[in-house]
Design an enzyme around this catalytic site. Structure first.
Site, PDB file in Angstrom:
ATOM      1  N   LEU A  19       0.817  -1.214   0.000  1.00 27.38           N
ATOM      2  CA  LEU A  19       0.000   0.000   0.000  1.00 27.38           C
ATOM      3  C   LEU A  19       0.853   1.268   0.000  1.00 27.38           C
ATOM      4  CD1 LEU A  19      -2.625  -1.376   2.484  1.00 27.38           C
ATOM      5  CD2 LEU A  19      -3.224  -0.361   0.281  1.00 27.38           C
ATOM      6  N   ASP A  38      11.332   3.261   3.896  1.00 26.71           N
ATOM      7  CA  ASP A  38      11.130   1.834   4.173  1.00 26.71           C
ATOM      8  C   ASP A  38      12.404   1.251   4.779  1.00 26.71           C
ATOM      9  OD1 ASP A  38       8.751  -0.254   2.911  1.00 26.71           O
ATOM     10  OD2 ASP A  38      10.494  -1.117   3.914  1.00 26.71           O
ATOM     11  N   ASP A  73      14.209   3.329  10.600  1.00 26.30           N
ATOM     12  CA  ASP A  73      13.132   2.670  11.358  1.00 26.30           C
ATOM     13  C   ASP A  73      12.270   3.759  11.986  1.00 26.30           C
ATOM     14  OD1 ASP A  73      11.520   1.385  13.192  1.00 26.30           O
ATOM     15  OD2 ASP A  73      13.124   0.126  14.012  1.00 26.30           O
ATOM     16  N   ILE A  74      11.005   3.871  11.528  1.00 25.29           N
ATOM     17  CA  ILE A  74      10.152   4.974  11.981  1.00 25.29           C
ATOM     18  C   ILE A  74       9.652   4.785  13.423  1.00 25.29           C
ATOM     19  CG2 ILE A  74       9.407   5.878   9.764  1.00 25.29           C
ATOM     20  CD1 ILE A  74       7.409   3.231  11.664  1.00 25.29           C
ATOM     21  N   ASN A 100       2.180   4.412   7.509  1.00 25.24           N
ATOM     22  CA  ASN A 100       1.659   3.192   6.895  1.00 25.24           C
ATOM     23  C   ASN A 100       2.493   1.961   7.236  1.00 25.24           C
ATOM     24  OD1 ASN A 100       0.509   1.649   4.282  1.00 25.24           O
ATOM     25  ND2 ASN A 100       2.736   1.696   4.108  1.00 25.24           N
ATOM     26  N   TYR A 171      -2.144  -6.832  17.036  1.00 22.72           N
ATOM     27  CA  TYR A 171      -2.372  -5.948  15.877  1.00 22.72           C
ATOM     28  C   TYR A 171      -3.673  -5.156  16.053  1.00 22.72           C
ATOM     29  CZ  TYR A 171      -3.032  -4.870  10.864  1.00 22.72           C
ATOM     30  OH  TYR A 171      -3.226  -4.254   9.653  1.00 22.72           O
ATOM     31  N   LYS A 175      -3.961  -1.132  16.197  1.00 22.93           N
ATOM     32  CA  LYS A 175      -4.725  -0.400  15.183  1.00 22.93           C
ATOM     33  C   LYS A 175      -5.895   0.379  15.804  1.00 22.93           C
ATOM     34  CE  LYS A 175      -2.539  -1.314  11.302  1.00 22.93           C
ATOM     35  NZ  LYS A 175      -1.693  -0.251  10.724  1.00 22.93           N
ATOM     36  N   THR A 205      -1.672  -7.552  -0.647  1.00 19.36           N
ATOM     37  CA  THR A 205      -0.237  -7.273  -0.545  1.00 19.36           C
ATOM     38  C   THR A 205       0.399  -8.534   0.011  1.00 19.36           C
ATOM     39  OG1 THR A 205      -0.350  -6.528   1.748  1.00 19.36           O
ATOM     40  CG2 THR A 205      -0.734  -4.849   0.057  1.00 19.36           C
TER      41      THR A 205
HETATM   42  N1  LIG Z   1      -3.116  -5.048   3.012  1.00 21.96           N
HETATM   43  C1  LIG Z   1      -4.253  -4.907   3.686  1.00 21.96           C
HETATM   44  O1  LIG Z   1      -5.325  -5.406   3.297  1.00 21.96           O
HETATM   45  C2  LIG Z   1      -4.274  -4.125   4.971  1.00 21.96           C
HETATM   46  C3  LIG Z   1      -5.449  -4.133   5.730  1.00 21.96           C
HETATM   47  C4  LIG Z   1      -5.510  -3.348   6.871  1.00 21.96           C
HETATM   48  C5  LIG Z   1      -4.407  -2.586   7.241  1.00 21.96           C
HETATM   49  N2  LIG Z   1      -3.261  -2.640   6.495  1.00 21.96           N
HETATM   50  C6  LIG Z   1      -2.134  -1.824   6.936  1.00 21.96           C
HETATM   51  O2  LIG Z   1      -1.575  -1.138   5.815  1.00 21.96           O
HETATM   52  C7  LIG Z   1      -0.190  -0.901   6.042  1.00 21.96           C
HETATM   53  C8  LIG Z   1       0.628  -1.389   4.854  1.00 21.96           C
HETATM   54  O3  LIG Z   1       0.486  -2.803   4.766  1.00 21.96           O
HETATM   55  P1  LIG Z   1       0.808  -3.650   3.451  1.00 21.96           P
HETATM   56  O4  LIG Z   1      -0.277  -4.607   3.307  1.00 21.96           O
HETATM   57  O5  LIG Z   1       1.142  -2.741   2.326  1.00 21.96           O
HETATM   58  O6  LIG Z   1       2.122  -4.465   3.950  1.00 21.96           O
HETATM   59  P2  LIG Z   1       3.577  -4.686   3.305  1.00 21.96           P
HETATM   60  O7  LIG Z   1       4.246  -5.700   4.156  1.00 21.96           O
HETATM   61  O8  LIG Z   1       3.446  -4.936   1.838  1.00 21.96           O
HETATM   62  O9  LIG Z   1       4.283  -3.259   3.465  1.00 21.96           O
HETATM   63  C9  LIG Z   1       4.685  -2.751   4.708  1.00 21.96           C
HETATM   64  C10 LIG Z   1       6.041  -2.086   4.553  1.00 21.96           C
HETATM   65  O10 LIG Z   1       6.413  -1.496   5.808  1.00 21.96           O
HETATM   66  C11 LIG Z   1       7.822  -1.644   5.962  1.00 21.96           C
HETATM   67  N3  LIG Z   1       8.188  -1.512   7.378  1.00 21.96           N
HETATM   68  C12 LIG Z   1       7.887  -2.381   8.381  1.00 21.96           C
HETATM   69  N4  LIG Z   1       8.401  -1.945   9.534  1.00 21.96           N
HETATM   70  C13 LIG Z   1       9.011  -0.755   9.287  1.00 21.96           C
HETATM   71  C14 LIG Z   1       9.711   0.201  10.084  1.00 21.96           C
HETATM   72  N5  LIG Z   1       9.886  -0.006  11.403  1.00 21.96           N
HETATM   73  N6  LIG Z   1      10.188   1.319   9.495  1.00 21.96           N
HETATM   74  C15 LIG Z   1      10.022   1.538   8.160  1.00 21.96           C
HETATM   75  N7  LIG Z   1       9.390   0.649   7.346  1.00 21.96           N
HETATM   76  C16 LIG Z   1       8.892  -0.480   7.897  1.00 21.96           C
HETATM   77  C17 LIG Z   1       8.110  -3.025   5.390  1.00 21.96           C
HETATM   78  O11 LIG Z   1       9.489  -3.183   5.037  1.00 21.96           O
HETATM   79  C18 LIG Z   1       7.154  -3.080   4.202  1.00 21.96           C
HETATM   80  O12 LIG Z   1       7.794  -2.698   2.992  1.00 21.96           O
HETATM   81  C19 LIG Z   1       0.154  -1.583   7.367  1.00 21.96           C
HETATM   82  O13 LIG Z   1       0.087  -0.641   8.420  1.00 21.96           O
HETATM   83  C20 LIG Z   1      -0.969  -2.610   7.508  1.00 21.96           C
HETATM   84  O14 LIG Z   1      -1.184  -2.986   8.837  1.00 21.96           O
HETATM   85  C21 LIG Z   1      -3.172  -3.387   5.376  1.00 21.96           C
END
Ligand SMILES: NC(=O)c1ccc[n+]([C@@H]2O[C@H](COP(=O)([O-])OP(=O)(O)OC[C@H]3O[C@@H](n4cnc5c(N)ncnc54)[C@H](O)[C@@H]3O)[C@@H](O)[C@H]2O)c1
Length: 301
Positions: A19, A38, A73-74, A100, A171, A175, A205
């Site tokens: 995302l 990232d 690391d955020i 995100n 989680y 959230k 994803t």
């Molecule tokens: N995909 C979905 O359907 C969904 C649903 C609800 C919520 N979310 C939320 O959306 C967000 C993105 O999820 P996604 O599905 O794209 O996952 P993803 O794993 O594809 O992407 C997440 C990215 O965050 C990076 N990351 C993790 N920890 C980090 C840190 N400490 N500092 C910097 N970067 C870091 C990872 O390297 C990764 O590239 C997340 O917060 C997730 O909980 C996703």
């Protein structure tokens, strides 16, 4: 590239994949200069060999946009501070923060280790708080200097945080906390010209590959309803000056659907004007529950 974010400086955390990557590309396509953060971690938060942020920056530049990578690391004070500093030093300002980044450590509660609890609360909840704090400090300074910003923050919650999700106690708690943080931030920061909203996305994803296995199949209609790119238009609008007046709200975004989520509010109530006995309190609670809306189902229950 030009559009509704022309000239804005936008930071997106966890933008190397999924995302976040879709959001970063969408902001750039609308004219924003983007800081692509990232850390490059595995699905469970374990450190990877390298950050995928550089590849997204290369994609944005190849399409004619402007972007810079940040590999910190955020969820650390240094990482969050240097993230905001990267925007200020590279582009001379910051207009929009999209938090995100995150990962999962799913377990049923009885098997959920303290490490798995801490890691997930840390990356999501602290990982939203720290960048927000550093960005807000900059915007407050700007406002106090008479330069009221049109600043925007977009947080990332989840249906798990709104309704609960079996096997995701850590989680879901993180959230849900992000939603409360969003409400407080919207109230506290309005005076500095900052709007704060949250999205609860759903998209295919690597994080949801298993949950949405069904939707992994090639789309029959040509519209891939589970594409991450479907969530980004709302995020870009919330992150633009065009969303003026919208703050402290939570939206679900999935496929072609946008839903305003309506949160906790008082339902049926009774006031005795004196202390109840436990038996009376129980009887009254049952009467009130009979008149109340039933709660939404917990995911996976
Ligand atoms: N995909 C979905 O359907 C969904 C649903 C609800 C919520 N979310 C939320 O959306 C967000 C993105 O999820 P996604 O599905 O794209 O996952 P993803 O794993 O594809 O992407 C997440 C990215 O965050 C990076 N990351 C993790 N920890 C980090 C840190 N400490 N500092 C910097 N970067 C870091 C990872 O390297 C990764 O590239 C997340 O917060 C997730 O909980 C996703």
């Amino acid at each position: 590239m030009s559009g509704i974010c022309d000239g804005r400086v936008v930071v997106v955390t966890g933008a190397g994949r999924g995302l976040g990557r879709a959001h970063a590309l969408a902001f750039a396509a609308e004219g924003a200069r983007v800081v692509v953060n990232d850390l490059g971690v595995g699905l469970d938060g374990e450190r990877g060999a390298e950050s995928p942020a550089g590849a997204v920056v290369a994609e944005i530049r190849a399409a004619g946009g402007e972007a810079v990578a940040h590999g910190g690391d955020i969820a650390t004070a240094d990482g969050a501070a240097s993230l905001v500093r990267t925007a200020l030093e590279t582009y001379g300002g910051l207009d929009t923060l999209v938090s995100n980044a995150g990962f999962l450590r799913d377990r049923m509660l009885v098997n959920l280790g303290e490490d798995d609890w801490d890691a997930v609360i840390r990356v999501h909840l602290k990982g939203h708080f720290l960048p927000l704090r550093h960005a807000a400090a900059y915007w407050r300074t700007e406002a106090k200097a008479g330069r009221i910003p049109q600043a925007r923050v977009v947080h990332t919650s989840s249906g798990a945080g709104l309704l609960g999700s079996v096997g995701q106690g850590n989680y879901s708690a993180a959230k849900a906390g992000i939603v409360a943080l969003t409400l407080v931030a919207a109230a506290e920061l309005a005076r500095y010209g900052v709007q704060v909203n949250a999205v609860a996305p759903a998209a295919r994803t690597r994080m949801t590959a298993r949950a949405f296995a069904q939707a992994m199949a090639a789309p029959a209609t040509g519209f891939d309803a589970m594409a991450a790119e479907n969530v980004s238009p709302l995020v870009v609008w919330l992150g633009s000056a065009a969303s003026a007046g919208v703050t402290g709200r939570v939206f679900e975004a999935e496929g072609g659907r946008i839903t305003v989520m309506e949160g906790w509010r008082p339902g049926p109530a009774a006031d005795k004007g004196a202390r109840w006995t436990p038996a009376e309190a129980g009887e009254t609670a049952r009467e009130l529950l009979a008149a109340a809306e039933p709660p939404g189902a917990v995911y996976g229950a």
